[in-house]
Scaffold this motif. Sequence first.
Motif, PDB file in Angstrom:
ATOM      1  N   GLN A  74       0.767  -1.211  -0.101  1.00 17.49           N
ATOM      2  CA  GLN A  74       0.096   0.021   0.056  1.00 17.49           C
ATOM      3  C   GLN A  74       0.947   1.317  -0.039  1.00 17.49           C
ATOM      4  O   GLN A  74       1.646   1.309   0.875  1.00 17.49           O
ATOM      5  N   HIS A  99      -2.965   5.292  -2.267  1.00 16.97           N
ATOM      6  CA  HIS A  99      -4.015   6.138  -1.653  1.00 16.97           C
ATOM      7  C   HIS A  99      -3.318   7.711  -1.490  1.00 16.97           C
ATOM      8  O   HIS A  99      -2.017   7.950  -1.372  1.00 16.97           O
ATOM      9  N   THR A 110      -6.329   3.905   9.328  1.00 23.14           N
ATOM     10  CA  THR A 110      -6.432   2.429   8.763  1.00 23.14           C
ATOM     11  C   THR A 110      -6.244   1.434   9.916  1.00 23.14           C
ATOM     12  O   THR A 110      -5.826   1.863  11.327  1.00 23.14           O
ATOM     13  N   GLU A 112      -5.264  -1.662   9.309  1.00 24.53           N
ATOM     14  CA  GLU A 112      -4.204  -2.808   9.072  1.00 24.53           C
ATOM     15  C   GLU A 112      -2.942  -2.553  10.050  1.00 24.53           C
ATOM     16  O   GLU A 112      -2.471  -1.815  10.145  1.00 24.53           O
ATOM     17  N   ARG A 139       0.771   0.815  14.071  1.00 26.81           N
ATOM     18  CA  ARG A 139       0.356   0.070  12.832  1.00 26.81           C
ATOM     19  C   ARG A 139       1.343  -1.019  12.407  1.00 26.81           C
ATOM     20  O   ARG A 139       1.025  -1.719  11.390  1.00 26.81           O
TER      21      ARG A 139
END
Length: 208
Positions: A74, A99, A110, A112, A139
């Motif tokens: 990502q 993104h 997020t 994730e 994260r």
Amino acid sequence: MSLAESWDRYAVGSKPRRIVNAKGDTTWLNWTQYADHGPDESVLGPVAGRRVLELGSGSGSNLAHLVTLGATGQGVDIAPARKTVARERWGDLPGLEFHTAEATVFLNETDERFDVVLSIFGPVWFVDPATLLPLIRSRMAPGGILAFSHLPPAGQGPKPEAGLRHDRTPDEWSHILTGHGFSDVRVSLIDPPEGRAVGTLLVRALAA
């Protein structure tokens, strides 16, 4: 002018990355400001099967390379123009998303977790580490790798007008990262190519 607009203007005026490097490779990872120079993805260890987040993903080329090696990726960039270019060039790669967001906003929103987080001349250089590093650590999976690069302190080189740099010495980065839940901090200075004066600071740490 907003921060996003400033970075978008900078992105639109930047020179596109070449289609192939000096070896003829169509994907590669470059930590430094010089083409075909410095270490490769081995800094991160094996990436196949790992979840990778790039903060300041730009045109997506570095992240796309990791995905071709088996990672899922990502990319986050504050400039809308960056996502457009990245999707045009790499949109056909499975397991790769881009993104448009400011780094701290994305990390706050997020849910994730990532095995690898990298920032190459990206937000780790431009966002207050006291704000950004705790978010990154929150994260990351335990034992995950954070790696980033930027110009050495007091180095001479291009300075984007979109934000202030957070230059730190190797000792300062080691202290800051350790204080925010990272361990095994390794900081190295990559010498510049012949004829150039400014090297690159490369930092690697583990999520404790």
